[in-house]
Design an enzyme around this catalytic site. Structure first.
Site, PDB file in Angstrom:
ATOM      1  N   ASN A  37      39.575  40.788  39.976  1.00 35.33           N
ATOM      2  CA  ASN A  37      39.973  42.183  39.765  1.00 35.33           C
ATOM      3  C   ASN A  37      41.418  42.303  39.262  1.00 35.33           C
ATOM      4  O   ASN A  37      41.908  43.412  39.033  1.00 35.33           O
ATOM      5  CB  ASN A  37      39.777  43.008  41.039  1.00 35.33           C
ATOM      6  CG  ASN A  37      40.686  42.585  42.181  1.00 35.33           C
ATOM      7  OD1 ASN A  37      41.552  41.706  42.033  1.00 35.33           O
ATOM      8  ND2 ASN A  37      40.496  43.193  43.344  1.00 35.33           N
ATOM      9  N   GLY A  41      45.797  38.038  40.525  1.00 34.91           N
ATOM     10  CA  GLY A  41      45.663  37.086  39.432  1.00 34.91           C
ATOM     11  C   GLY A  41      46.180  37.674  38.130  1.00 34.91           C
ATOM     12  O   GLY A  41      46.515  38.857  38.045  1.00 34.91           O
ATOM     13  N   TYR A 152      45.325  37.072  58.984  1.00 40.08           N
ATOM     14  CA  TYR A 152      44.859  36.229  57.878  1.00 40.08           C
ATOM     15  C   TYR A 152      44.088  35.027  58.411  1.00 40.08           C
ATOM     16  O   TYR A 152      42.974  34.722  57.945  1.00 40.08           O
ATOM     17  CB  TYR A 152      46.049  35.776  57.031  1.00 40.08           C
ATOM     18  CG  TYR A 152      45.681  34.820  55.918  1.00 40.08           C
ATOM     19  CD1 TYR A 152      44.746  35.176  54.950  1.00 40.08           C
ATOM     20  CD2 TYR A 152      46.271  33.561  55.830  1.00 40.08           C
ATOM     21  CE1 TYR A 152      44.403  34.298  53.929  1.00 40.08           C
ATOM     22  CE2 TYR A 152      45.938  32.688  54.817  1.00 40.08           C
ATOM     23  CZ  TYR A 152      45.009  33.049  53.868  1.00 40.08           C
ATOM     24  OH  TYR A 152      44.665  32.182  52.859  1.00 40.08           O
TER      25      TYR A 152
END
Length: 335
Positions: A37, A41, A152
């Protein structure tokens, strides 16, 4: 034995590991579809691959089922790299929801196709364990639930359990990979990419290197080409199916040592200064816990996957420094 060419789906393909894995897969002759998406990135990471005849890029979010519904149903393998990282870089709720729901969606897709599923996990799942070096069958010890950073680790540990449960329930092969400190070209140029990214950036901009805490906490770092060899072996070898692997180097150094090595690549290393930042300043008033030592046991990866980190840390960091320096100069030229 000759590798059978496969049709492979990579999530998070425009990220650090995704883009490097893509280049390896294309060199080996595989057909790859990549989904990203582009929230973290970058298409810049794909500039060497976008026009390749064996690669198809899809801009889309794996949280949206419509994206998956429009994909082909002929994949032999899914490598699930898309994730949201430690919440000091963002929102804790996003970390939990994106990682759990995204992985569930991809597992459902793998179940539909009955294809192999490789999950990217993290060394963070070992948490506060003092059983060093960390072995894959060792305990995962989480810290205080009021410490946001553990969301996380918890999200990725949940992903691991869910992936293995899907394998048990539906019979398709799953491999879990726990990465240790990957770095190199295409790494994100912020704390998201790791301390080395920030240290190099500060040196290039003549800023002090910020180190959290006393800098005596230790880590192991792995040059990206070595990480990719681990992912590739796990993806291709049936012996890996159903297993968990540590993927990383086993050299343990302090963060202070890391900063000193990188500062040595500077044109004026004697001018490089380090600033120690208390944890309460980086956590914005929230409670924070750090991991004092993190080092993997890599015996299992050597014996089953036949891989081990080969790139000396100084060599890998120098290559990374030169890559980041080149990227920084290109950005200046565009301004």
């Amino acid at each position: 034995m000759k590798t059978i060419l496969k049709r492979i789906l990579i999530t998070g393909v425009a990220g650090f590991l995704g883009s490097n894995l893509l280049e390896k897969l294309l060199r080996e002759g595989h057909h790859v579809t990549g989904v990203d998406n582009l929230s973290m990135g970058s298409l810049n990471n794909l500039e060497n691959s976008l026009d390749h005849s064996n690669f198809t890029f899809i801009k889309g979010d794996i949280l949206e089922k419509a994206v998956l519904e429009n994909l082909d149903d002929t994949f032999d393998l899914i490598v699930h790299l898309a994730a949201y990282k430690i919440p000091r870089y963002g929102n804790t709720l996003d970390t939990l929801k994106i990682n759990s729901k995204g992985t569930e969606n991809m597992l459902e897709f793998a179940r539909k196709l009955n294809c192999k599923f490789v999950l990217a996990s993290t060394s963070d799942v070992y948490g506060m364990s003092t059983d060093l070096p960390f072995a894959e069958n060792g305990n995962c010890v989480m810290g205080d639930s009021k410490v946001p950073r553990w969301s996380y680790a918890v999200s990725k540990l949940f992903d691991e359990h869910m992936s293995l449960a899907y394998m048990e329930a539906y019979g398709f092969p799953v491999v879990v990979l726990r990465f240790f400190g990957s770095y190199g070209p295409n790494q994100h140029l912020s704390w998201w990419g790791g301390p080395q990214s920030v240290f190099i950036d500060c040196i290039l901009k003549n800023k002090n290197i910020p180190i959290h805490g006393d800098g005596k906490q230790t880590r192991s770092f792995t040059f990206v080409s070595d990480t990719i060899e681990g992912i590739y072996a796990a993806a291709m070898k049936p012996e890996a199916d159903g297993e968990i692997f540590n993927i990383g180097g086993d050299r343990e150094i302090t963060i202070l040592e890391l900063a000193r090595i990188i500062s040595g690549f500077s044109d004026c290393p004697e001018k490089t200064e380090i600033t120690l930042i208390p944890y309460n300043e980086i956590s914005k008033g929230r409670k924070y816990q750090d991991v004092r030592r993190r080092i993997p046991d890599t015996k299992k990866a050597r014996e089953i996957l036949g891989v081990a980190a080969k790139t000396p840390l100084e060599d890998g960091l120098r290559l990374t420094f030169e890559w980041q320096k080149k990227i920084s100069m290109e950005k200046k030229e565009l301004v």
